[in-house]
Design a protein around this motif. Sequence first.
Motif, PDB file in Angstrom:
ATOM      1  N   ALA A  12       0.826  -1.209   0.000  1.00 24.91           N
ATOM      2  CA  ALA A  12       0.000   0.000   0.000  1.00 24.91           C
ATOM      3  C   ALA A  12       0.860   1.258   0.000  1.00 24.91           C
ATOM      4  O   ALA A  12       0.581   2.228  -0.731  1.00 24.91           O
ATOM      5  CB  ALA A  12      -0.927  -0.014   1.212  1.00 24.91           C
ATOM      6  N   VAL A  13       1.923   1.249   0.817  1.00 22.36           N
ATOM      7  CA  VAL A  13       2.830   2.409   0.846  1.00 22.36           C
ATOM      8  C   VAL A  13       3.515   2.578  -0.503  1.00 22.36           C
ATOM      9  O   VAL A  13       3.719   3.703  -0.982  1.00 22.36           O
ATOM     10  CB  VAL A  13       3.868   2.229   1.974  1.00 22.36           C
ATOM     11  N   GLY A  14       3.859   1.467  -1.144  1.00 25.30           N
ATOM     12  CA  GLY A  14       4.472   1.543  -2.469  1.00 25.30           C
ATOM     13  C   GLY A  14       3.555   2.186  -3.492  1.00 25.30           C
ATOM     14  O   GLY A  14       3.993   2.999  -4.317  1.00 25.30           O
ATOM     15  N   LEU A  15       2.272   1.836  -3.453  1.00 26.53           N
ATOM     16  CA  LEU A  15       1.312   2.453  -4.377  1.00 26.53           C
ATOM     17  C   LEU A  15       1.223   3.957  -4.157  1.00 26.53           C
ATOM     18  O   LEU A  15       1.221   4.744  -5.122  1.00 26.53           O
ATOM     19  CB  LEU A  15      -0.066   1.823  -4.197  1.00 26.53           C
ATOM     20  N   ALA A  16       1.129   4.386  -2.899  1.00 26.39           N
ATOM     21  CA  ALA A  16       1.036   5.811  -2.599  1.00 26.39           C
ATOM     22  C   ALA A  16       2.307   6.550  -3.021  1.00 26.39           C
ATOM     23  O   ALA A  16       2.250   7.645  -3.615  1.00 26.39           O
ATOM     24  CB  ALA A  16       0.771   6.009  -1.107  1.00 26.39           C
ATOM     25  N   VAL A  56       8.775  10.858   1.169  1.00 33.35           N
ATOM     26  CA  VAL A  56       8.690  10.020  -0.028  1.00 33.35           C
ATOM     27  C   VAL A  56       9.799   8.967  -0.028  1.00 33.35           C
ATOM     28  O   VAL A  56       9.564   7.798  -0.356  1.00 33.35           O
ATOM     29  CB  VAL A  56       8.753  10.885  -1.304  1.00 33.35           C
ATOM     30  N   LEU A  57      11.014   9.360   0.341  1.00 35.11           N
ATOM     31  CA  LEU A  57      12.134   8.414   0.377  1.00 35.11           C
ATOM     32  C   LEU A  57      11.885   7.315   1.414  1.00 35.11           C
ATOM     33  O   LEU A  57      12.165   6.137   1.166  1.00 35.11           O
ATOM     34  CB  LEU A  57      13.436   9.147   0.689  1.00 35.11           C
ATOM     35  N   THR A  58      11.333   7.695   2.567  1.00 34.63           N
ATOM     36  CA  THR A  58      11.013   6.695   3.589  1.00 34.63           C
ATOM     37  C   THR A  58       9.992   5.696   3.062  1.00 34.63           C
ATOM     38  O   THR A  58      10.134   4.472   3.250  1.00 34.63           O
ATOM     39  CB  THR A  58      10.473   7.381   4.854  1.00 34.63           C
ATOM     40  N   GLY A  59       8.955   6.207   2.383  1.00 33.59           N
ATOM     41  CA  GLY A  59       7.952   5.317   1.801  1.00 33.59           C
ATOM     42  C   GLY A  59       8.547   4.418   0.737  1.00 33.59           C
ATOM     43  O   GLY A  59       8.216   3.228   0.660  1.00 33.59           O
ATOM     44  N   TYR A  60       9.439   4.972  -0.068  1.00 32.58           N
ATOM     45  CA  TYR A  60      10.092   4.203  -1.135  1.00 32.58           C
ATOM     46  C   TYR A  60      10.902   3.048  -0.547  1.00 32.58           C
ATOM     47  O   TYR A  60      10.797   1.898  -1.001  1.00 32.58           O
ATOM     48  CB  TYR A  60      10.995   5.143  -1.933  1.00 32.58           C
ATOM     49  N   LEU A  61      11.696   3.337   0.461  1.00 34.85           N
ATOM     50  CA  LEU A  61      12.545   2.305   1.058  1.00 34.85           C
ATOM     51  C   LEU A  61      11.715   1.270   1.822  1.00 34.85           C
ATOM     52  O   LEU A  61      12.040   0.077   1.818  1.00 34.85           O
ATOM     53  CB  LEU A  61      13.586   2.947   1.981  1.00 34.85           C
ATOM     54  N   PHE A  62      10.635   1.711   2.465  1.00 35.15           N
ATOM     55  CA  PHE A  62       9.782   0.755   3.164  1.00 35.15           C
ATOM     56  C   PHE A  62       9.111  -0.187   2.171  1.00 35.15           C
ATOM     57  O   PHE A  62       8.991  -1.393   2.430  1.00 35.15           O
ATOM     58  CB  PHE A  62       8.728   1.488   3.984  1.00 35.15           C
ATOM     59  N   ALA A  63       8.690   0.355   1.028  1.00 36.41           N
ATOM     60  CA  ALA A  63       8.029  -0.485   0.026  1.00 36.41           C
ATOM     61  C   ALA A  63       8.994  -1.492  -0.576  1.00 36.41           C
ATOM     62  O   ALA A  63       8.662  -2.680  -0.707  1.00 36.41           O
ATOM     63  CB  ALA A  63       7.424   0.391  -1.071  1.00 36.41           C
ATOM     64  N   THR A  64      10.181  -1.036  -0.938  1.00 33.62           N
ATOM     65  CA  THR A  64      11.122  -1.931  -1.630  1.00 33.62           C
ATOM     66  C   THR A  64      11.879  -2.825  -0.656  1.00 33.62           C
ATOM     67  O   THR A  64      11.870  -4.056  -0.791  1.00 33.62           O
ATOM     68  CB  THR A  64      12.117  -1.107  -2.461  1.00 33.62           C
ATOM     69  N   LEU A  65      12.515  -2.235   0.349  1.00 39.52           N
ATOM     70  CA  LEU A  65      13.298  -3.029   1.295  1.00 39.52           C
ATOM     71  C   LEU A  65      12.404  -3.739   2.309  1.00 39.52           C
ATOM     72  O   LEU A  65      12.642  -4.900   2.653  1.00 39.52           O
ATOM     73  CB  LEU A  65      14.305  -2.143   2.026  1.00 39.52           C
TER      74      LEU A  65
END
Length: 211
Positions: free
Chosen positions: A101-105, A140-149
């Motif tokens: 969900a975070v990745g989509l946002a 945005v960077l935090t969301g990106y890293l949470f989604a991928t990593l």
Amino acid sequence: MCWSAAADLTAGTAIATAGLVCVAGVVRARRPRELPVAALPLLLGAHQLVEAAVWSSGGGCSPAATAWAVIALPVLPVWVPFGVLVAAAPEVRRRLWAPAAVGLATAAVLAYCLATRPVTAEIRGHALGYGVNVPWMPVVLTGYLFATLGSLLLAGDRWLRLLGAVLAAGALACSALWRLEFASTWCAFAAVASLLVLGRARRPAPASPVT
């Protein structure tokens, strides 16, 4: 990686070829749910080939730079968590919905930025720096890293957890050593690390039940 057009071209070709092997292995084993994860090295290898075109264009605001940013920014934070979610065992999936969900946002914000603002690339010695005007960058960077990593680290599969741990270490190293070229260097590192997926894809198919 990231040293020249030739380096990106050579590495991208090798990694994309390994990605084809991963996909073929999953197809042979008849594990269609694992195709998105198996195709990750293929996607990231192609990404390095696109970066070779950015080198050749001399940077600036080029179609190659935009194509690179599209894969790096909105595509990966959707591809990785949903690929892991689809491949995961049923008992693991509940905890993987949060990074998905975070990745989509996150991807929605980044896609909007790419659609409304130009992407520039600058050659800085032996690395490329990309310029994208993204608001609320720390969030945005935090969301990106949470989604991928996060999705990889939460996966029940040991190969994917290992990939997540390696990429997390790589993100820290790239941030410390190449802060201004973080996106380029981390994506290059991710492309190499994605070869861990090859070991996962080459697992033998589960034995068919005897009737």
